[in-house]
Design a protein around this motif. Structure first.
Motif, mmCIF file in Angstrom:
data_model
loop_
_atom_site.group_PDB
_atom_site.id
_atom_site.type_symbol
_atom_site.label_atom_id
_atom_site.label_comp_id
_atom_site.label_asym_id
_atom_site.label_seq_id
_atom_site.Cartn_x
_atom_site.Cartn_y
_atom_site.Cartn_z
ATOM 1 N N GLY A 83 -19.755 12.577 -16.758
ATOM 2 C CA GLY A 83 -20.409 12.578 -15.255
ATOM 3 C C GLY A 83 -20.450 11.367 -14.562
ATOM 4 O O GLY A 83 -20.779 11.276 -13.479
ATOM 5 N N GLY A 84 -20.322 10.137 -15.498
ATOM 6 C CA GLY A 84 -20.003 8.823 -14.704
ATOM 7 C C GLY A 84 -18.963 8.573 -13.931
ATOM 8 O O GLY A 84 -18.270 9.418 -13.840
ATOM 9 N N SER A 85 -18.920 7.467 -13.479
ATOM 10 C CA SER A 85 -17.781 6.900 -12.597
ATOM 11 C C SER A 85 -17.325 5.543 -13.079
ATOM 12 O O SER A 85 -17.964 4.933 -13.781
ATOM 13 C CB SER A 85 -18.260 6.707 -11.146
ATOM 14 N N LEU A 86 -15.861 5.272 -12.832
ATOM 15 C CA LEU A 86 -15.163 3.825 -13.122
ATOM 16 C C LEU A 86 -14.457 3.687 -12.008
ATOM 17 O O LEU A 86 -13.782 4.827 -11.539
ATOM 18 C CB LEU A 86 -14.597 3.882 -14.626
ATOM 19 N N ARG A 87 -14.039 2.515 -11.637
ATOM 20 C CA ARG A 87 -12.969 2.300 -10.853
ATOM 21 C C ARG A 87 -11.855 1.307 -11.502
ATOM 22 O O ARG A 87 -12.313 0.228 -12.110
ATOM 23 C CB ARG A 87 -13.314 1.524 -9.343
ATOM 24 N N LEU A 88 -10.722 1.704 -11.659
ATOM 25 C CA LEU A 88 -9.674 0.819 -12.195
ATOM 26 C C LEU A 88 -9.013 0.042 -11.118
ATOM 27 O O LEU A 88 -8.663 0.647 -9.808
ATOM 28 C CB LEU A 88 -8.521 1.869 -12.830
ATOM 29 N N SER A 89 -8.326 -1.152 -11.496
ATOM 30 C CA SER A 89 -7.651 -1.704 -10.452
ATOM 31 C C SER A 89 -6.280 -2.018 -11.110
ATOM 32 O O SER A 89 -6.031 -2.340 -12.157
ATOM 33 C CB SER A 89 -8.389 -3.140 -10.105
ATOM 34 N N CYS A 90 -5.182 -2.129 -10.175
ATOM 35 C CA CYS A 90 -3.876 -2.626 -10.693
ATOM 36 C C CYS A 90 -3.404 -3.552 -9.854
ATOM 37 O O CYS A 90 -3.154 -3.330 -8.508
ATOM 38 C CB CYS A 90 -3.100 -1.429 -10.757
ATOM 39 N N ALA A 91 -3.386 -4.945 -10.268
ATOM 40 C CA ALA A 91 -2.928 -5.813 -9.291
ATOM 41 C C ALA A 91 -1.340 -6.231 -9.707
ATOM 42 O O ALA A 91 -0.918 -6.534 -10.816
ATOM 43 C CB ALA A 91 -3.734 -7.300 -9.844
ATOM 44 N N ALA A 92 -0.777 -6.242 -8.476
ATOM 45 C CA ALA A 92 0.602 -6.469 -8.640
ATOM 46 C C ALA A 92 1.089 -7.860 -8.029
ATOM 47 O O ALA A 92 0.724 -8.340 -6.990
ATOM 48 C CB ALA A 92 1.385 -5.501 -7.817
ATOM 49 N N THR A 93 2.066 -8.489 -8.739
ATOM 50 C CA THR A 93 2.692 -9.396 -8.508
ATOM 51 C C THR A 93 4.230 -9.556 -8.389
ATOM 52 O O THR A 93 4.635 -8.728 -9.330
ATOM 53 C CB THR A 93 2.097 -10.901 -9.108
ATOM 54 N N GLY A 94 4.997 -10.679 -7.867
ATOM 55 C CA GLY A 94 6.103 -10.319 -8.239
ATOM 56 C C GLY A 94 6.912 -9.942 -6.563
ATOM 57 O O GLY A 94 6.513 -10.412 -5.458
ATOM 58 N N ARG A 95 7.887 -9.422 -6.763
ATOM 59 C CA ARG A 95 8.793 -8.843 -5.678
ATOM 60 C C ARG A 95 8.015 -8.127 -4.828
ATOM 61 O O ARG A 95 6.883 -7.623 -5.238
ATOM 62 C CB ARG A 95 10.138 -8.150 -5.951
ATOM 63 N N THR A 96 8.197 -7.967 -3.421
ATOM 64 C CA THR A 96 7.655 -7.036 -2.418
ATOM 65 C C THR A 96 7.744 -5.699 -2.841
ATOM 66 O O THR A 96 8.723 -5.165 -3.637
ATOM 67 C CB THR A 96 8.376 -7.281 -0.994
ATOM 68 N N LEU A 97 6.422 -5.086 -2.471
ATOM 69 C CA LEU A 97 6.365 -3.761 -3.055
ATOM 70 C C LEU A 97 6.770 -2.896 -1.649
ATOM 71 O O LEU A 97 6.294 -1.418 -1.678
ATOM 72 C CB LEU A 97 4.990 -3.356 -3.198
ATOM 73 N N SER A 98 7.235 -3.189 -0.539
ATOM 74 C CA SER A 98 7.399 -2.436 0.549
ATOM 75 C C SER A 98 8.198 -1.430 0.273
ATOM 76 O O SER A 98 9.154 -1.561 -0.389
ATOM 77 C CB SER A 98 7.948 -3.232 1.754
ATOM 78 N N GLY A 99 8.034 -0.218 0.775
ATOM 79 C CA GLY A 99 8.790 0.940 0.219
ATOM 80 C C GLY A 99 8.561 1.546 -0.988
ATOM 81 O O GLY A 99 9.101 2.544 -1.364
ATOM 82 N N SER A 100 7.682 0.816 -1.831
ATOM 83 C CA SER A 100 7.287 1.171 -3.234
ATOM 84 C C SER A 100 6.429 2.341 -3.279
ATOM 85 O O SER A 100 5.860 2.716 -2.313
ATOM 86 C CB SER A 100 7.120 0.276 -4.089
ATOM 87 N N ALA A 101 6.364 2.962 -4.682
ATOM 88 C CA ALA A 101 5.126 3.574 -4.962
ATOM 89 C C ALA A 101 4.375 3.137 -6.161
ATOM 90 O O ALA A 101 5.220 2.345 -7.052
ATOM 91 C CB ALA A 101 5.718 5.103 -4.956
#
Length: 123
Positions: free
Chosen positions: A15-33
């Motif tokens: 019943g609780g909540s959590l927030r996950l994060s995903c930090a991306a580094t490196g090449r540009t993510l434009s157009g990505s998913a």
């Protein structure tokens, strides 16, 4: 190359909540998913959600739709997974992944993967 680092996992009661994060580094993510997957011990990898890096297209698995929300902060190169109304069956290692195109599908054909963060939901 894209490096992905997940954080935010932990132990939470049902019943609780959590927030996950995903930090991306490196090449540009434009157009990505960027997608989130999960895997519990002894089970196969399961698609959770995906978001486009441009625009705001999202797609969820039926098992989390209405409970989880995927979002992103382009300025921080970070994708989030807000998880609410958690259930014991949500227990798994959660992985984020990146690929060069967005598709509203659950396939796991991604180019880059993070190391994962453990989420444990107690009953």
């Amino acid at each position: 190359q894209v490096q992905l680092v997940e954080s935010g996992g932990g132990l939470v009661q049902a019943g609780g909540s959590l927030r996950l994060s995903c930090a991306a580094t490196g090449r540009t993510l434009s157009g990505s998913a960027l997608g989130w997957f999960r895997q519990d011990s002894g089970k196969g990898r399961e698609f959770v959600a995906v978001i486009s890096w441009i625009g705001y297209s999202t797609y969820y698995s039926n098992s989390v739709k209405g409970r989880f929300t995927i979002s992103r902060d382009n300025a921080k190169n970070t994708v989030y997974l807000q998880m609410s109304s958690l259930k014991p069956e949500d227990t798994a290692v959660y992985y984020c992944a990146a690929r060069r195109y967005y598709s509203a599908s659950s396939n796991d054909d991604y180019d880059y993967w993070g190391q994962g963060t453990q989420v444990t939901v107690s009953s």
